[in-house]
Design a protein around this motif. Sequence first.
Motif, PDB file in Angstrom:
ATOM      1  N   GLN A  81     -27.668 -47.231 -16.719  1.00 36.62           N
ATOM      2  CA  GLN A  81     -27.402 -48.603 -16.282  1.00 36.62           C
ATOM      3  C   GLN A  81     -27.348 -48.674 -14.760  1.00 36.62           C
ATOM      4  O   GLN A  81     -27.900 -49.598 -14.149  1.00 36.62           O
ATOM      5  CB  GLN A  81     -26.091 -49.104 -16.883  1.00 36.62           C
ATOM      6  N   ILE A  82     -26.700 -47.700 -14.135  1.00 36.52           N
ATOM      7  CA  ILE A  82     -26.617 -47.656 -12.674  1.00 36.52           C
ATOM      8  C   ILE A  82     -28.005 -47.467 -12.072  1.00 36.52           C
ATOM      9  O   ILE A  82     -28.389 -48.166 -11.131  1.00 36.52           O
ATOM     10  CB  ILE A  82     -25.648 -46.541 -12.214  1.00 36.52           C
ATOM     11  N   LEU A  83     -28.757 -46.521 -12.609  1.00 35.59           N
ATOM     12  CA  LEU A  83     -30.104 -46.253 -12.092  1.00 35.59           C
ATOM     13  C   LEU A  83     -31.019 -47.462 -12.255  1.00 35.59           C
ATOM     14  O   LEU A  83     -31.770 -47.815 -11.333  1.00 35.59           O
ATOM     15  CB  LEU A  83     -30.696 -45.026 -12.784  1.00 35.59           C
ATOM     16  N   THR A  87     -32.672 -49.801  -9.148  1.00 30.11           N
ATOM     17  CA  THR A  87     -34.098 -50.111  -9.020  1.00 30.11           C
ATOM     18  C   THR A  87     -34.314 -51.630  -8.953  1.00 30.11           C
ATOM     19  O   THR A  87     -35.060 -52.120  -8.106  1.00 30.11           O
ATOM     20  CB  THR A  87     -34.885 -49.513 -10.210  1.00 30.11           C
ATOM     21  N   GLU A  88     -33.622 -52.365  -9.819  1.00 33.91           N
ATOM     22  CA  GLU A  88     -33.780 -53.820  -9.875  1.00 33.91           C
ATOM     23  C   GLU A  88     -33.386 -54.502  -8.571  1.00 33.91           C
ATOM     24  O   GLU A  88     -34.030 -55.463  -8.151  1.00 33.91           O
ATOM     25  CB  GLU A  88     -32.949 -54.405 -11.014  1.00 33.91           C
ATOM     26  N   VAL A  89     -32.302 -54.037  -7.936  1.00 32.48           N
ATOM     27  CA  VAL A  89     -31.810 -54.695  -6.715  1.00 32.48           C
ATOM     28  C   VAL A  89     -32.368 -54.062  -5.443  1.00 32.48           C
ATOM     29  O   VAL A  89     -32.063 -54.509  -4.348  1.00 32.48           O
ATOM     30  CB  VAL A  89     -30.265 -54.736  -6.666  1.00 32.48           C
ATOM     31  N   GLY A  90     -33.166 -53.019  -5.590  1.00 32.74           N
ATOM     32  CA  GLY A  90     -33.735 -52.354  -4.414  1.00 32.74           C
ATOM     33  C   GLY A  90     -32.693 -51.615  -3.597  1.00 32.74           C
ATOM     34  O   GLY A  90     -32.743 -51.620  -2.367  1.00 32.74           O
ATOM     35  N   SER A 111     -22.214 -35.858 -17.448  1.00 31.83           N
ATOM     36  CA  SER A 111     -21.830 -36.216 -16.096  1.00 31.83           C
ATOM     37  C   SER A 111     -22.700 -37.366 -15.591  1.00 31.83           C
ATOM     38  O   SER A 111     -23.868 -37.180 -15.275  1.00 31.83           O
ATOM     39  CB  SER A 111     -21.965 -35.008 -15.175  1.00 31.83           C
ATOM     40  N   THR A 112     -22.104 -38.531 -15.523  1.00 32.04           N
ATOM     41  CA  THR A 112     -22.801 -39.692 -14.989  1.00 32.04           C
ATOM     42  C   THR A 112     -23.252 -39.420 -13.565  1.00 32.04           C
ATOM     43  O   THR A 112     -24.396 -39.689 -13.193  1.00 32.04           O
ATOM     44  CB  THR A 112     -21.882 -40.938 -15.038  1.00 32.04           C
ATOM     45  N   ILE A 113     -22.359 -38.862 -12.772  1.00 29.77           N
ATOM     46  CA  ILE A 113     -22.680 -38.599 -11.372  1.00 29.77           C
ATOM     47  C   ILE A 113     -23.850 -37.638 -11.258  1.00 29.77           C
ATOM     48  O   ILE A 113     -24.778 -37.861 -10.474  1.00 29.77           O
ATOM     49  CB  ILE A 113     -21.440 -38.074 -10.626  1.00 29.77           C
ATOM     50  N   GLN A 114     -23.829 -36.573 -12.036  1.00 28.53           N
ATOM     51  CA  GLN A 114     -24.908 -35.594 -11.966  1.00 28.53           C
ATOM     52  C   GLN A 114     -26.252 -36.244 -12.288  1.00 28.53           C
ATOM     53  O   GLN A 114     -27.246 -36.026 -11.604  1.00 28.53           O
ATOM     54  CB  GLN A 114     -24.647 -34.428 -12.907  1.00 28.53           C
ATOM     55  N   LYS A 115     -26.295 -37.053 -13.319  1.00 24.74           N
ATOM     56  CA  LYS A 115     -27.545 -37.710 -13.706  1.00 24.74           C
ATOM     57  C   LYS A 115     -28.026 -38.651 -12.610  1.00 24.74           C
ATOM     58  O   LYS A 115     -29.221 -38.683 -12.289  1.00 24.74           O
ATOM     59  CB  LYS A 115     -27.382 -38.452 -15.024  1.00 24.74           C
ATOM     60  N   VAL A 116     -27.111 -39.417 -12.028  1.00 27.89           N
ATOM     61  CA  VAL A 116     -27.498 -40.340 -10.961  1.00 27.89           C
ATOM     62  C   VAL A 116     -28.025 -39.556  -9.759  1.00 27.89           C
ATOM     63  O   VAL A 116     -29.069 -39.894  -9.200  1.00 27.89           O
ATOM     64  CB  VAL A 116     -26.333 -41.271 -10.561  1.00 27.89           C
ATOM     65  N   ILE A 117     -27.329 -38.498  -9.372  1.00 25.34           N
ATOM     66  CA  ILE A 117     -27.773 -37.697  -8.226  1.00 25.34           C
ATOM     67  C   ILE A 117     -29.180 -37.155  -8.466  1.00 25.34           C
ATOM     68  O   ILE A 117     -30.034 -37.210  -7.578  1.00 25.34           O
ATOM     69  CB  ILE A 117     -26.791 -36.542  -7.953  1.00 25.34           C
ATOM     70  N   LEU A 118     -29.420 -36.630  -9.640  1.00 27.42           N
ATOM     71  CA  LEU A 118     -30.707 -35.995  -9.928  1.00 27.42           C
ATOM     72  C   LEU A 118     -31.850 -36.985 -10.122  1.00 27.42           C
ATOM     73  O   LEU A 118     -32.999 -36.685  -9.794  1.00 27.42           O
ATOM     74  CB  LEU A 118     -30.590 -35.093 -11.153  1.00 27.42           C
ATOM     75  N   ASP A 119     -31.556 -38.175 -10.654  1.00 30.23           N
ATOM     76  CA  ASP A 119     -32.622 -39.100 -11.024  1.00 30.23           C
ATOM     77  C   ASP A 119     -32.803 -40.299 -10.094  1.00 30.23           C
ATOM     78  O   ASP A 119     -33.787 -41.028 -10.223  1.00 30.23           O
ATOM     79  CB  ASP A 119     -32.397 -39.613 -12.448  1.00 30.23           C
ATOM     80  N   ALA A 120     -31.882 -40.518  -9.169  1.00 26.77           N
ATOM     81  CA  ALA A 120     -31.957 -41.700  -8.307  1.00 26.77           C
ATOM     82  C   ALA A 120     -33.106 -41.606  -7.312  1.00 26.77           C
ATOM     83  O   ALA A 120     -33.379 -40.532  -6.773  1.00 26.77           O
ATOM     84  CB  ALA A 120     -30.642 -41.889  -7.564  1.00 26.77           C
ATOM     85  N   GLU A 121     -33.753 -42.726  -7.093  1.00 25.28           N
ATOM     86  CA  GLU A 121     -34.764 -42.807  -6.039  1.00 25.28           C
ATOM     87  C   GLU A 121     -34.103 -43.080  -4.694  1.00 25.28           C
ATOM     88  O   GLU A 121     -34.656 -42.749  -3.655  1.00 25.28           O
ATOM     89  CB  GLU A 121     -35.775 -43.898  -6.375  1.00 25.28           C
TER      90      GLU A 121
END
Length: 131
Positions: A81-83, A87-90, A111-121
């Motif tokens: 949801q965070i990722l 993307t939606e809000v740039g 780990s939400t944080i781990q997933k966000v760190i690894l997958d975030a643009e």
Amino acid sequence: MTVLVGYVNNPAGHAALDAGIAQAKKDGKELVVVNASRSAQRSDSYRLGEGELKSVNNYLSRADVEFRVLTLGSEYDPAEQILDTATEVGAELIVLGTRKRTPVGKFLLGSTIQKVILDAEARVLCVKAAH
């Protein structure tokens, strides 16, 4: 472009919110605060209640920053949801609060944080709450 904060009502979430406010003010960016949780049909201790949501909005209003607060709920995990919202809000920066967790706790709960760190643009800033 925006600064996105993944927010839950705990000390780590408050630290993330304050860091996000500071960064949005410094860069003159909009702040998007995301409270991601499982579907509203389920009990989720991270979902903001009406009083908590009002408190966050009041706090942000006093911070003198352009903001939106989104309370998301879906079958996707909060990291997705965070990722997706980033993307939606740039978002060019995602701010998350961290807390200490044992290796077993990370394995069992994910780990939400781990997933966000690894997958975030976008860049990701992790902050710890003051002790």
